[in-house]
Design an enzyme around this catalytic site. Structure first.
Site, PDB file in Angstrom:
ATOM      1  N   GLY A   1     -53.637  43.474   8.941  1.00  0.00           N
ATOM      2  CA  GLY A   1     -53.065  44.113   7.870  1.00  0.00           C
ATOM      3  C   GLY A   1     -51.738  45.029   7.829  1.00  0.00           C
TER       4      GLY A   1
ATOM      5  CB  CYS B   1     -52.490  41.288  13.755  1.00  0.00           C
ATOM      6  SG  CYS B   1     -50.976  41.783  13.455  1.00  0.00           S
ATOM      7  CE1 TYR B   2     -54.012  49.223  11.399  1.00  0.00           C
ATOM      8  CE2 TYR B   2     -56.017  48.388  10.435  1.00  0.00           C
ATOM      9  CZ  TYR B   2     -55.106  49.513  10.662  1.00  0.00           C
ATOM     10  OH  TYR B   2     -55.713  50.782  10.266  1.00  0.00           O
TER      11      TYR B   2
ATOM     12  CG  HIS C   1     -51.714  36.624  12.368  1.00  0.00           C
ATOM     13  ND1 HIS C   1     -52.448  37.123  11.392  1.00  0.00           N
ATOM     14  CD2 HIS C   1     -50.640  37.541  12.368  1.00  0.00           C
ATOM     15  CE1 HIS C   1     -52.089  38.267  11.138  1.00  0.00           C
ATOM     16  NE2 HIS C   1     -50.756  38.497  11.618  1.00  0.00           N
TER      17      HIS C   1
ATOM     18  CD  GLU D   1     -55.364  34.571  11.185  1.00  0.00           C
ATOM     19  OE1 GLU D   1     -55.581  34.579  12.430  1.00  0.00           O
ATOM     20  OE2 GLU D   1     -54.602  35.592  10.624  1.00  0.00           O
TER      21      GLU D   1
ATOM     22  CB  SER E   1     -62.749  20.856 -18.319  1.00  0.00           C
ATOM     23  OG  SER E   1     -62.649  20.901 -16.939  1.00  0.00           O
ATOM     24  N   GLY E   2     -64.315  18.308 -17.099  1.00  0.00           N
ATOM     25  CA  GLY E   2     -64.152  16.885 -16.528  1.00  0.00           C
ATOM     26  C   GLY E   2     -63.272  17.371 -15.173  1.00  0.00           C
ATOM     27  N   GLY E   3     -62.854  18.647 -14.960  1.00  0.00           N
ATOM     28  CA  GLY E   3     -62.234  18.992 -13.774  1.00  0.00           C
ATOM     29  C   GLY E   3     -63.123  19.122 -12.518  1.00  0.00           C
TER      30      GLY E   3
ATOM     31  CG  ASP F   1     -63.290  24.123  -9.791  1.00  0.00           C
ATOM     32  OD1 ASP F   1     -63.451  23.604  -8.782  1.00  0.00           O
ATOM     33  OD2 ASP F   1     -62.330  24.886  -9.888  1.00  0.00           O
ATOM     34  CB  SER F   2     -66.193  22.344 -15.258  1.00  0.00           C
ATOM     35  OG  SER F   2     -65.585  21.142 -15.524  1.00  0.00           O
TER      36      SER F   2
ATOM     37  CE  LYS G   1     -59.834  22.492  -7.113  1.00  0.00           C
ATOM     38  NZ  LYS G   1     -60.120  22.988  -8.449  1.00  0.00           N
TER      39      LYS G   1
END
Ligand code: XMP
Length: 557
Positions: free
Chosen positions: A96, A123-124, A214, A216, A267-269, A271-272, A413
């Site tokens: 942070g 870190c922080y 870090h 990550e 929508s066909g994407g 996610d939906s 995602k």
């Protein structure tokens, strides 16, 4: 006040999606703390306490890759009772921008060290741990470290480091102004760098571990190994898989929805599509999807979506063919924001019209993802500016008195893609480049006409075909053609042409927040331009857009 930690190149490079770090204005504790998630509480959970680092989400990504369920919660939203109820199997304190010496410096509840579970400070998070447990932290004084550093072993007996030091010093990424000048009683040093003598420390009897760097970020090449060791020590079994998630999410949807009806804007994407398939698996015909066809889709897109979901999956699907309405209202409009507002408003009206015909619908399904719901610690960098008003169905649930079903709320995602594969969604849908809600409208700067849309559709299809044929589709984050609001002179055969110019765009990106143009070869660009001009009547010139984001945006409008 200047930020002390987590500034510098690492933050900009890896997670530029948050506002610039300006002041530490974190609000005091504003309890009540967050609600526990409903779907996943039966999993072993790892708690990431967020102190506002720009790379906190990357910690979660690394852990999810290890099949560990974790959640990010802001430090000021957790108290003792919340911690007890959450019952984490391990805790990570993030980095942070603050300094432990600031007035009202962000601190976790002290009980985090008394839970008896492993705690890792980064870190922080490391400085907080030392500060609270009796060590000492000092400000910069020339020992700030930003960028690559090498940590050498001082002792290899700490299980956090199993298999880590293979070639002597290990490369890590540092990003800190303050540093620990005295470690807390009970801690020992396991790794040191020239500017961070306490780069890796641990109190093994209390299972407390702390690193100044870090792990990550990808500039710490073996960072994943540290997380792997940490979760192994904590006893995680790697039970967070999309196979298990599918079963639990289906049970949770059934419990939430009961025998009521659900509607979903499809929508066909990816996610939906995954949202719809999951809910369909859970409640079958109680789900009706509405596919709004605004006449701004790509070549063959509406047919593909309808065939896929109606015929292949046998899902209740309303094909709302409303292109005349949308294109009529867009006639003569060239201002990008006006276009977006018209499309967004009409989309909601149309969706509402079809949805209100579905009797007894009580739920609206949405493909909300975890990055959308993570509450971030706020470091305000001034008023935010609307760059583009994105289009979605927000606001509808209240307007229509619907309750939300959001089965992807816990997922990133790539986990959604993995779940899509579990559900049998074809690779062509899962790996699809993102496509914006306003569709081709924002790839047609200036006035939209059916002639331009028709040319654009055909040119875009040739461009994407070229990309696929050259095996580049999966390397590119998003690629599309845009028809420019100008005609130019050309010569074809013996004749003069006066046709539209086309821009080709292809970008690499992680999340769409920043992007770089894709470096096609000259041969590829030349071949593609030739194919488009030969195959698509109405185009006589092709440009390639070499703008990164920023300063450009991905779409042209
Ligand atoms: P920009 O152009 O803002 O785009 O750099 C970033 C990403 O967002 C997509 N995009 C949208 N997606 N509704 C969407 O669902 C929208 O209104 C919208 N506008 C842009 C764009 O395609 C890119 O992936």
């Amino acid at each position: 006040m200047q930020a002390k930690n987590d500034t510098g190149p690492v933050a900009k490079q890896h997670c530029p999606c948050k506002p610039p770090l300006m002041t530490f204005g974190g609000p005091p504790c504003d309890f009540p703390p967050q609600k526990l998630p409903e779907v996943m509480t039966q999993h072993d959970k790892l708690l990431i306490v967020d102190f506002g680092s720009q790379v906190t989400q990357l910690i979660a990504r690394r852990l999810r890759e290890l099949n560990v369920y974790c959640e990010i919660h802001p430090y000021n939203k957790i108290d003792d009772a919340w911690l007890k109820a959450f019952a984490p199997r391990a805790v990570i304190l993030s980095g942070g921008p603050a300094s432990v010496y600031w007035q009202d410096a962000p601190m976790p509840p002290f009980t985090v060290f008394d839970l008896g579970v492993p705690v890792l400070g980064i870190c922080y998070g490391q400085q907080v741990m030392m500060h609270l447990l009796g060590g000492h932290v000092e400000g910069g004084h020339g020992t700030a470290e930003f960028g690559r550093a090498y940590v050498s072993p001082t002792d290899q007996s700490c299980p956090l480091l199993d298999g880590w030091y293979e070639s002597g010093a290990e490369q890590v990424w540092m990003s800190h102004g303050d540093h620990v000048s005295r470690i807390a009683p009970g801690f020992e040093v396991f790794g040191t760098s020239p500017n961070a003598p306490f780069a890796i420390t641990a109190d093994m009897s209390r299972r407390l571990y702390a690193v100044q760097f870090h792990p990550e970020v990808h500039h710490t090449p073996k960072g994943a190994k540290l997380y792997e060791n940490f979760v192994r020590m904590a006893g995680f079994t790697g039970d967070w898989t999309m196979d298990a998630y599918r079963e639990q999410a289906i049970a949770a949807i059934r419990a939430q929805v009961g025998d009521k009806k659900v509607i979903c804007a499809l929508s066909g994407g990816v996610d939906s599509s995954v949202t719809a398939l999951l809910i369909h698996e859970a409640v079958g015909d109680q789900l009706t999807c509405v596919f709004v066809d605004h006449g701004l889709l790509r070549l063959g897109e509406a047919e593909q979506v309808v065939a896929m979901f109606r015929e292949h999956y046998n899902l209740n699907l309303i094909h709302a063919e409303e292109s005349a309405l949308f294109l009529g209202r867009l006639e003569g409009v060239s201002d990008p924001e006006t276009k977006r507002k018209i499309i967004g408003g009409l989309f909601i009206d149309v969706f509402q019209k079809y949805a209100s015909g579905i009797e007894g619908a009580e739920f609206l399904a949405q493909g909300t993802l975890y990055p959308d719901v993570i509450e971030s610690v706020s470091f305000s960098g001034g008023p935010s500016v609307t760059i583009k008003s994105h289009h979605n169905v927000g606001g509808l649930p209240e307007k229509m008195g619907l309750k939300l079903v959001e089965p992807l709320r816990e997922l990133f995602k790539d986990e959604v893609r993995a779940l899509g594969r579990e559900l049998g969604l074809p690779a062509s849908f899962i790996g699809r480049h993102p496509f914006p809600g306003p569709g081709l409208a924002i790839r047609c700067p200036g006035e939209i006409t059916t002639e331009k849309l028709d040319i654009l559709r055909r040119a875009d299809a040739v461009y994407i075909d070229q990309i696929r044929k050259h095996g580049l589709y999966d390397e590119i984050w998003q690629a599309f053609a845009a028809i420019l609001p100008m005609k130019t002179v050309g010569v074809m055969g013996d004749g003069r042409t006066y046709d539209f110019a086309l821009a080709l765009r292809a970008v690499t990106s992680v999340d769409g927040m920043t992007a770089d143009y894709y470096p096609f070869t000259h041969d590829f660009l030349g071949e593609t331009a030739t194919r488009i001009i030969n195959e698509v009547k109405g185009i006589n010139r092709v440009f390639y857009d070499c703008t990164s984001k920023p300063p450009g945006t991905i779409e042209l409008e």
